[in-house]
Write a protein that holds these residues in place. Structure first.
Motif, mmCIF file in Angstrom:
data_model
loop_
_atom_site.group_PDB
_atom_site.id
_atom_site.type_symbol
_atom_site.label_atom_id
_atom_site.label_comp_id
_atom_site.label_asym_id
_atom_site.label_seq_id
_atom_site.Cartn_x
_atom_site.Cartn_y
_atom_site.Cartn_z
ATOM 1 N N GLY A 44 0.895 -1.087 -0.436
ATOM 2 C CA GLY A 44 -0.191 0.235 -0.101
ATOM 3 C C GLY A 44 0.669 0.901 0.056
ATOM 4 O O GLY A 44 0.288 2.231 -0.758
ATOM 5 N N MET A 45 1.597 1.418 0.778
ATOM 6 C CA MET A 45 2.352 2.444 0.768
ATOM 7 C C MET A 45 3.335 3.093 -0.509
ATOM 8 O O MET A 45 3.260 3.811 -1.043
ATOM 9 C CB MET A 45 3.845 2.464 1.894
ATOM 10 C CG MET A 45 3.804 2.366 3.235
ATOM 11 S SD MET A 45 2.567 3.872 3.923
ATOM 12 C CE MET A 45 4.582 4.325 4.486
ATOM 13 N N SER A 46 3.601 1.761 -0.986
ATOM 14 C CA SER A 46 4.943 1.647 -2.575
ATOM 15 C C SER A 46 3.396 2.286 -3.310
ATOM 16 O O SER A 46 4.403 3.371 -4.376
ATOM 17 C CB SER A 46 4.990 0.656 -3.090
ATOM 18 O OG SER A 46 3.982 -0.501 -3.420
ATOM 19 N N GLY A 49 0.885 8.574 -3.331
ATOM 20 C CA GLY A 49 1.395 9.271 -3.196
ATOM 21 C C GLY A 49 2.070 10.285 -2.499
ATOM 22 O O GLY A 49 1.830 10.118 -1.323
ATOM 23 N N GLN A 50 3.244 11.400 -2.404
ATOM 24 C CA GLN A 50 3.027 12.270 -1.482
ATOM 25 C C GLN A 50 1.995 12.795 -0.884
ATOM 26 O O GLN A 50 2.305 13.095 0.607
ATOM 27 C CB GLN A 50 3.977 13.563 -2.589
ATOM 28 C CG GLN A 50 4.876 14.086 -0.822
ATOM 29 C CD GLN A 50 5.550 15.085 -1.624
ATOM 30 O OE1 GLN A 50 5.275 15.673 -3.041
ATOM 31 N NE2 GLN A 50 6.898 15.471 -1.484
ATOM 32 N N ALA A 51 0.554 13.132 -1.720
ATOM 33 C CA ALA A 51 -0.122 14.567 -0.682
ATOM 34 C C ALA A 51 -1.044 13.466 0.197
ATOM 35 O O ALA A 51 -1.260 14.208 1.115
ATOM 36 C CB ALA A 51 -0.545 14.812 -1.661
ATOM 37 N N GLU A 52 -0.844 12.095 -0.478
ATOM 38 C CA GLU A 52 -2.004 11.444 0.187
ATOM 39 C C GLU A 52 -1.070 10.979 1.521
ATOM 40 O O GLU A 52 -1.222 10.576 2.606
ATOM 41 C CB GLU A 52 -2.303 9.638 -0.378
ATOM 42 C CG GLU A 52 -3.027 9.283 0.994
ATOM 43 C CD GLU A 52 -4.277 7.872 -0.704
ATOM 44 O OE1 GLU A 52 -4.620 7.651 0.523
ATOM 45 O OE2 GLU A 52 -3.830 8.038 -1.551
ATOM 46 N N MET A 53 0.367 10.811 1.265
ATOM 47 C CA MET A 53 1.062 9.910 1.997
ATOM 48 C C MET A 53 1.165 10.675 3.352
ATOM 49 O O MET A 53 1.644 10.972 4.608
ATOM 50 C CB MET A 53 2.712 10.011 1.394
ATOM 51 C CG MET A 53 3.595 9.515 2.951
ATOM 52 S SD MET A 53 3.786 7.308 3.332
ATOM 53 C CE MET A 53 4.348 7.281 0.552
ATOM 54 N N PHE A 59 1.250 6.179 7.451
ATOM 55 C CA PHE A 59 1.038 5.792 7.131
ATOM 56 C C PHE A 59 -0.832 5.366 6.238
ATOM 57 O O PHE A 59 -1.497 5.849 7.129
ATOM 58 C CB PHE A 59 0.646 5.130 8.215
ATOM 59 C CG PHE A 59 -0.025 3.935 9.142
ATOM 60 C CD1 PHE A 59 1.158 3.073 9.565
ATOM 61 C CD2 PHE A 59 -1.146 3.411 9.283
ATOM 62 C CE1 PHE A 59 0.275 1.676 9.864
ATOM 63 C CE2 PHE A 59 -1.984 2.452 9.604
ATOM 64 C CZ PHE A 59 -1.031 1.346 10.090
ATOM 65 N N VAL A 60 -0.749 4.759 5.498
ATOM 66 C CA VAL A 60 -2.013 3.908 4.404
ATOM 67 C C VAL A 60 -1.318 2.748 4.306
ATOM 68 O O VAL A 60 -0.552 1.971 4.003
ATOM 69 C CB VAL A 60 -1.345 5.179 3.340
ATOM 70 C CG1 VAL A 60 -2.298 4.192 2.094
ATOM 71 C CG2 VAL A 60 -0.761 6.435 3.428
#
Length: 305
Positions: A44-46, A49-53, A59-60
């Motif tokens: 999921g982290m891979s 994108g930057q904004a959502e991260m 922690f996604v």
């Protein structure tokens, strides 16, 4: 109406048995979740994108707007591909090297008439318990002129006391009637090993080969210790350097000789997770096909009829 009749042969469980089964299911489910959660988190982290991260405080689990930018950035780096190929060639050569001396060594140790068999067994067991150590091993590789060469990955893989003992246990389980019939036909020891033992050893060799393949693929310490040429580094070493790098995406220069330029749409965390996923794919592709041999090989020699 007969379809809805109760089966008179159906076993009825007591309340204690139902409670026991419920507890077992809960425990197995928790263990499964514990094993799957890190993998799902990395995947999921891979794709994040930057904004959502930044919005979700890095922690996604399941990204709302998945993106392939991290994978595109990783796969465009020539150094990552070269290290990936080095690891592939290491596995392709290291696995046969690990099995080349294992079969004849285990076959010979299984011969109870071999002179000094007991002392050889003690010697191999001692080498399993007491290793030479990092410094003596480094000096040995230096004296063999293997430092900073690809063969430093392959030569130490020859043989292996543990693998030979596994093969020995299997060969001892071969019925004596088969060996005696081969003796009556005038077969030599080499013929008995190649035409009788090896065909029966296929499941065990597949299991040992899987162990060797995973060990070669995941190894990074020997690349750090013996290799100075960047073109000979393994993919796991590159990933390690990437994971240990600073949080700034622009500083992730361990993937190549040029500076990594990020446009602000992908973070260094996504790059790290994407590199882990890419390196994990080969093992995930191979393991399902060798799983049955892996399970069979582990029980080989444990029960004798």
């Amino acid at each position: 109406m007969a379809l809805f009749k109760r089966n008179p042969n159906k076993i009825k469980l007591t309340h204690a048995e139902r409670l026991y089964q419920a507890i077992i299911i809960i425990i197995v489910g928790l263990v499964t979740l514990t094993c799957l959660f890190p993998l799902i988190y990395v995947i999921g982290m891979s794709f994040t994108g930057q904004a959502e991260m930044v919005e979700k405080n890095y922690f996604v689990i399941i990204p709302e707007n998945p993106t392939l930018l991290a994978y595109q950035t990783i796969l465009k780096k020539s150094n990552f591909w070269s290290s990936f190929l080095i690891s592939v060639f290491r596995v392709l050569l290291g696995v046969p090297a690990a099995l080349l001396l294992t079969v004849p060594g285990g076959y010979v140790l299984a011969n109870k008439q071999m002179p000094g068999r007991r002392w050889f067994m003690i010697y191999f067991i001692i080498t399993m318990i007491l290793g030479g150590g990092t410094i003596p091993t480094y000096l040995l590789m230096r004296d063999l002129h293997l430092l900073n060469t690809f063969w430093v990955y392959i030569v130490p893989a020859f043989g292996g006391a543990f693998n030979m003992l596994i093969v020995k246990l299997f060969v001892e389980g071969i019925p004596t009637e088969i060996i005696e019939s081969a003796d009556l036909d005038g077969a030599s020891e080499m013929q008995k090993m190649l035409h009788i033992a090896v065909p029966l050893l296929v499941p065990t060799l597949c299991a040992l080969g899987l162990f060797a393949a995973v060990g070669h693929w995941n190894s990074w310490f020997d690349a750090m210790l013996y290799i100075r040429d960047e073109n000979l580094r393994t993919v796991q070493y590159v990933i390690r350097e990437l994971l240990l790098s600073s949080g700034s995406a622009e500083s992730l220069d361990s993937l190549g000789n040029t500076t990594l330029v990020i446009t602000g749409k992908v973070t260094s965390e996504a790059l790290k997770m994407a590199s882990v996923v890419v390196a994990l794919i080969p093992i995930l592709c191979v393991y399902p096909f060798l799983q049955k041999y892996f399970i069979y090989g582990m029980y080989t020699g444990s029960v004798k009829g």
